[in-house]
Write an enzyme that holds these catalytic residues in place. Sequence first.
Site, PDB file in Angstrom:
ATOM      1  N   GLU A 119       0.847  -1.196   0.000  1.00 33.10           N
ATOM      2  CA  GLU A 119       0.000   0.000   0.000  1.00 33.10           C
ATOM      3  C   GLU A 119       0.880   1.243   0.000  1.00 33.10           C
ATOM      4  O   GLU A 119       2.087   1.164   0.273  1.00 33.10           O
ATOM      5  CB  GLU A 119      -0.930   0.017   1.217  1.00 33.10           C
ATOM      6  CG  GLU A 119      -2.068  -0.972   1.091  1.00 33.10           C
ATOM      7  CD  GLU A 119      -3.165  -0.746   2.119  1.00 33.10           C
ATOM      8  OE1 GLU A 119      -3.206   0.328   2.741  1.00 33.10           O
ATOM      9  OE2 GLU A 119      -3.980  -1.656   2.293  1.00 33.10           O
ATOM     10  N   HIS A 247      -8.502  10.591   2.849  1.00 35.30           N
ATOM     11  CA  HIS A 247      -8.206   9.488   1.939  1.00 35.30           C
ATOM     12  C   HIS A 247      -8.301  10.024   0.518  1.00 35.30           C
ATOM     13  O   HIS A 247      -9.255  10.715   0.171  1.00 35.30           O
ATOM     14  CB  HIS A 247      -9.194   8.335   2.136  1.00 35.30           C
ATOM     15  CG  HIS A 247      -8.709   7.068   1.499  1.00 35.30           C
ATOM     16  ND1 HIS A 247      -8.722   6.874   0.143  1.00 35.30           N
ATOM     17  CD2 HIS A 247      -8.158   5.962   2.033  1.00 35.30           C
ATOM     18  CE1 HIS A 247      -8.207   5.690  -0.120  1.00 35.30           C
ATOM     19  NE2 HIS A 247      -7.858   5.108   1.008  1.00 35.30           N
ATOM     20  N   ARG A 293      -0.611   9.277   1.763  1.00 38.85           N
ATOM     21  CA  ARG A 293      -1.929   9.693   1.293  1.00 38.85           C
ATOM     22  C   ARG A 293      -2.188  11.202   1.356  1.00 38.85           C
ATOM     23  O   ARG A 293      -2.932  11.713   0.512  1.00 38.85           O
ATOM     24  CB  ARG A 293      -3.029   8.923   1.996  1.00 38.85           C
ATOM     25  CG  ARG A 293      -2.949   8.909   3.474  1.00 38.85           C
ATOM     26  CD  ARG A 293      -4.049   8.071   4.075  1.00 38.85           C
ATOM     27  NE  ARG A 293      -4.063   6.687   3.587  1.00 38.85           N
ATOM     28  CZ  ARG A 293      -4.771   5.726   4.148  1.00 38.85           C
ATOM     29  NH1 ARG A 293      -5.512   5.987   5.190  1.00 38.85           N
ATOM     30  NH2 ARG A 293      -4.753   4.508   3.676  1.00 38.85           N
ATOM     31  N   HIS A 354     -10.905  10.864   6.426  1.00 42.08           N
ATOM     32  CA  HIS A 354     -10.791   9.424   6.612  1.00 42.08           C
ATOM     33  C   HIS A 354     -10.431   9.030   8.037  1.00 42.08           C
ATOM     34  O   HIS A 354     -11.036   8.142   8.619  1.00 42.08           O
ATOM     35  CB  HIS A 354      -9.709   8.933   5.650  1.00 42.08           C
ATOM     36  CG  HIS A 354      -9.470   7.462   5.676  1.00 42.08           C
ATOM     37  ND1 HIS A 354     -10.487   6.552   5.714  1.00 42.08           N
ATOM     38  CD2 HIS A 354      -8.326   6.741   5.650  1.00 42.08           C
ATOM     39  CE1 HIS A 354      -9.992   5.323   5.719  1.00 42.08           C
ATOM     40  NE2 HIS A 354      -8.677   5.411   5.703  1.00 42.08           N
ATOM     41  N   ARG A 389      -0.980   9.199   9.305  1.00 41.00           N
ATOM     42  CA  ARG A 389      -0.966   7.744   9.516  1.00 41.00           C
ATOM     43  C   ARG A 389      -0.468   7.006   8.272  1.00 41.00           C
ATOM     44  O   ARG A 389      -0.873   7.302   7.146  1.00 41.00           O
ATOM     45  CB  ARG A 389      -2.392   7.297   9.825  1.00 41.00           C
ATOM     46  CG  ARG A 389      -2.576   5.818   9.926  1.00 41.00           C
ATOM     47  CD  ARG A 389      -4.045   5.490  10.055  1.00 41.00           C
ATOM     48  NE  ARG A 389      -4.731   5.682   8.804  1.00 41.00           N
ATOM     49  CZ  ARG A 389      -5.524   4.785   8.233  1.00 41.00           C
ATOM     50  NH1 ARG A 389      -5.763   3.629   8.813  1.00 41.00           N
ATOM     51  NH2 ARG A 389      -6.122   5.035   7.091  1.00 41.00           N
TER      52      ARG A 389
HETATM   53  C1  LIG Z   1     -13.879   2.991   4.758  1.00 42.74           C
HETATM   54  C2  LIG Z   1     -12.731   2.766   5.688  1.00 42.74           C
HETATM   55  C3  LIG Z   1     -11.672   1.940   5.328  1.00 42.74           C
HETATM   56  C4  LIG Z   1     -10.599   1.729   6.201  1.00 42.74           C
HETATM   57  N1  LIG Z   1      -9.589   0.860   5.834  1.00 42.74           N
HETATM   58  C5  LIG Z   1      -8.616   0.570   6.730  1.00 42.74           C
HETATM   59  C6  LIG Z   1      -7.634  -0.431   6.441  1.00 42.74           C
HETATM   60  O1  LIG Z   1      -7.652  -1.064   5.396  1.00 42.74           O
HETATM   61  N2  LIG Z   1      -6.681  -0.685   7.384  1.00 42.74           N
HETATM   62  C7  LIG Z   1      -6.624  -0.008   8.575  1.00 42.74           C
HETATM   63  O2  LIG Z   1      -5.727  -0.283   9.384  1.00 42.74           O
HETATM   64  N3  LIG Z   1      -7.550   0.941   8.866  1.00 42.74           N
HETATM   65  C8  LIG Z   1      -8.547   1.220   7.982  1.00 42.74           C
HETATM   66  N4  LIG Z   1      -9.497   2.160   8.306  1.00 42.74           N
HETATM   67  C9  LIG Z   1      -9.437   2.817   9.614  1.00 42.74           C
HETATM   68  C10 LIG Z   1      -9.904   1.830  10.669  1.00 42.74           C
HETATM   69  O3  LIG Z   1     -11.010   1.110  10.182  1.00 42.74           O
HETATM   70  C11 LIG Z   1     -10.301   2.533  11.950  1.00 42.74           C
HETATM   71  O4  LIG Z   1      -9.318   3.439  12.340  1.00 42.74           O
HETATM   72  C12 LIG Z   1     -10.475   1.516  13.070  1.00 42.74           C
HETATM   73  O5  LIG Z   1     -11.346   0.489  12.647  1.00 42.74           O
HETATM   74  C13 LIG Z   1     -11.010   2.188  14.309  1.00 42.74           C
HETATM   75  O6  LIG Z   1     -11.332   1.196  15.240  1.00 42.74           O
HETATM   76  P1  LIG Z   1     -11.880   1.634  16.663  1.00 42.74           P
HETATM   77  O7  LIG Z   1     -12.122   0.384  17.420  1.00 42.74           O
HETATM   78  O8  LIG Z   1     -11.009   2.658  17.240  1.00 42.74           O
HETATM   79  O9  LIG Z   1     -13.268   2.377  16.333  1.00 42.74           O
HETATM   80  P2  LIG Z   1     -14.550   1.890  15.516  1.00 42.74           P
HETATM   81  O10 LIG Z   1     -14.307   0.638  14.767  1.00 42.74           O
HETATM   82  O11 LIG Z   1     -15.050   3.045  14.731  1.00 42.74           O
HETATM   83  O12 LIG Z   1     -15.618   1.569  16.671  1.00 42.74           O
HETATM   84  C14 LIG Z   1     -16.185   2.621  17.422  1.00 42.74           C
HETATM   85  C15 LIG Z   1     -17.233   2.022  18.328  1.00 42.74           C
HETATM   86  O13 LIG Z   1     -17.659   2.982  19.265  1.00 42.74           O
HETATM   87  C16 LIG Z   1     -19.075   3.015  19.336  1.00 42.74           C
HETATM   88  N5  LIG Z   1     -19.440   4.344  19.826  1.00 42.74           N
HETATM   89  C17 LIG Z   1     -19.008   5.554  19.393  1.00 42.74           C
HETATM   90  N6  LIG Z   1     -19.502   6.536  20.163  1.00 42.74           N
HETATM   91  C18 LIG Z   1     -20.259   5.942  21.120  1.00 42.74           C
HETATM   92  C19 LIG Z   1     -21.029   6.414  22.222  1.00 42.74           C
HETATM   93  N7  LIG Z   1     -21.118   7.718  22.508  1.00 42.74           N
HETATM   94  N8  LIG Z   1     -21.688   5.510  22.986  1.00 42.74           N
HETATM   95  C20 LIG Z   1     -21.618   4.183  22.719  1.00 42.74           C
HETATM   96  N9  LIG Z   1     -20.896   3.677  21.699  1.00 42.74           N
HETATM   97  C21 LIG Z   1     -20.226   4.544  20.914  1.00 42.74           C
HETATM   98  C22 LIG Z   1     -19.496   2.663  17.925  1.00 42.74           C
HETATM   99  O14 LIG Z   1     -20.845   2.224  17.899  1.00 42.74           O
HETATM  100  C23 LIG Z   1     -18.499   1.544  17.628  1.00 42.74           C
HETATM  101  O15 LIG Z   1     -18.919   0.348  18.235  1.00 42.74           O
HETATM  102  C24 LIG Z   1     -10.581   2.375   7.441  1.00 42.74           C
HETATM  103  C25 LIG Z   1     -11.648   3.208   7.818  1.00 42.74           C
HETATM  104  C26 LIG Z   1     -12.719   3.400   6.962  1.00 42.74           C
HETATM  105  C27 LIG Z   1     -13.857   4.278   7.384  1.00 42.74           C
END
Ligand SMILES: Cc1cc2nc3c(=O)[nH]c(=O)nc-3n(C[C@H](O)[C@H](O)[C@H](O)COP(=O)(O)OP(=O)(O)OC[C@H]3O[C@@H](n4cnc5c(N)ncnc54)[C@H](O)[C@@H]3O)c2cc1C
Length: 523
Positions: A119, A247, A293, A354, A389
Amino acid sequence: MSDGRLHADVLIIGCGIGGAATALAAAKAGLDIIVITKSHDLEESNTRYAQGGIVSLGPDDAPDLLKKDIFRAGDGINNPEAVNLIATECKAMVEGVLINEIGIKFSRNAAGELDYAQEGGHSRRRILHVDDTTGKSIENAFVAALRKYPNIRLLTDHTAVDLLTVPHHSKDAQAYYREPACLGAYVLENRSKVVRTIFAGRTVLATGGCGAVFLNTCNPSTAVGSGYAMAMRSGARIANMEYIQFHPTVLYHRDSDGFLISEAVRGEGARLKSVDGRTFMDKLGGLKDLAPRDEVSRAIYEEMILTNETHVLLDLASYTKVDIKTRFPNIYATCLKYGIDITKEPIPVVPAAHYCCGGVLVDLWGKTSLRGLYAVGEASCTGVHGANRLASTSLLEGLVWGIRAGQRLAEDRSRPAEYNEDDIHEWYAPAHPEEVDPALINQDWLTIRSTMWNYAGLVRTSKRLERAKADLEYLEHRIDKFYREAILDPDIIRLRYGLQVALMIVRAAFANPVSAGAHYRID
Ligand SMILES: Cc1cc2nc3c(=O)[nH]c(=O)nc-3n(C[C@H](O)[C@H](O)[C@H](O)COP(=O)(O)OP(=O)(O)OC[C@H]3O[C@@H](n4cnc5c(N)ncnc54)[C@H](O)[C@@H]3O)c2cc1C
């Protein structure tokens, strides 16, 4: 309305990769855990939409090479200890937890070996993926694993409204003389609209990022950064909020809702072209189409201005050697749904918000500056990403810090502070709350998102940021009043978080005159 108190050793807010990894590690150590998510569907999260994959170490790779790439992408503003940790632990965590423990079946090549993808910004092929739906596989497998633990209570449709902190929520005047601490959270049951108090020895913010405060984004509309807002209100340290990564390639189509075209597409040879068919990335030198990016996003932005076009093209069909339908089944099928056959024609794309490189400042174990409060995943700022990132390091960061935070929680079972539960305030609700008019919410969101896109987006100036600050501060008073008088529901809570997070980004960007990584000032 306020009712009922719940208790747990650990309250985890969010169930993406960060929250789920924390819950898994803490549950294995026997802690009593409550995980809440605001969505109806436990799996709904940014994690679910991750396509490209997760960084490990490829066959010709080494931690030092990965570190070098992370520092280069982050413009050197990274925390060296955090970078060292992620680079040295990545392989063991990916293999130990994802492959061996929760059973992720990463894609393999024709010889049956793990297929390491390339990537943008990476000097080696080192990204493990499950076709182009890596996040969905990881999220589903984590949720299935968590469901096996009787000591984890999984509560969907529960929105955290505020962290419960002392002295702020204490009736005891003496509390002001003791160290501030987090004791849990006030949580809205979305359907009954009852606010419950959840007391926990430790609270973990795993609430993800905030792309949805920008007009163009590939994040789901739920990603408004509630953890940043709650942490800020509770006085925890926050860092690097000006570094919002855009992104470069999100599908440009009226109905596509920010569908992301993974950087792995450029990793497999695709090239960016202007609408009239010219390649234009050679001017970046070195990595060209595979540059970090932020550089690619700005090159596209400039090209769009030069050509006065709304988008550019990403041509995979003319350059790649891989079988497109097999390597990118999801991207192929989704584009086809919008009438674009990516095996034959280029994909119209635009940049979009992103990833948030900043967040709630944590140490190597996910501990924040507020006693009793942890943060993991995109909600946190570990310092791994610095000013920008490196692709596919965020799932990894959520995994590494999630597991480590879970382990640390298990070792540290002491109560966060001396307090008497009877001294804690019930949730306060107005005597005669009003129904919320959706027209007001929708208009306020439009203002926030377009202000952020136009004044605090890819290219920033002090004039634009000053204007954004003034406009959002004006809106802040109105939304605060609106919030305090309303019947509490997820939409009004989300609007208030969104506004507060937008202001955090703008203030950080305004205060930092130095361009670096994803923060680009032209004055
Ligand atoms: C389209 C897309 C593609 C991506 N591709 C990649 C990739 O290929 N590789 C990579 O490393 N990263 C990628 N990323 C980034 C990566 O997906 C995220 O940074 C990562 O998944 C974040 O994980 P997290 O557990 O921190 O949060 P999230 O997975 O966003 O989870 C957040 C959680 O918090 C909950 N929540 C939020 N606020 C509240 C609240 N007030 N009360 C209760 N619950 C709440 C939500 O419901 C959810 O369950 C991508 C992101 C996107 C959007």
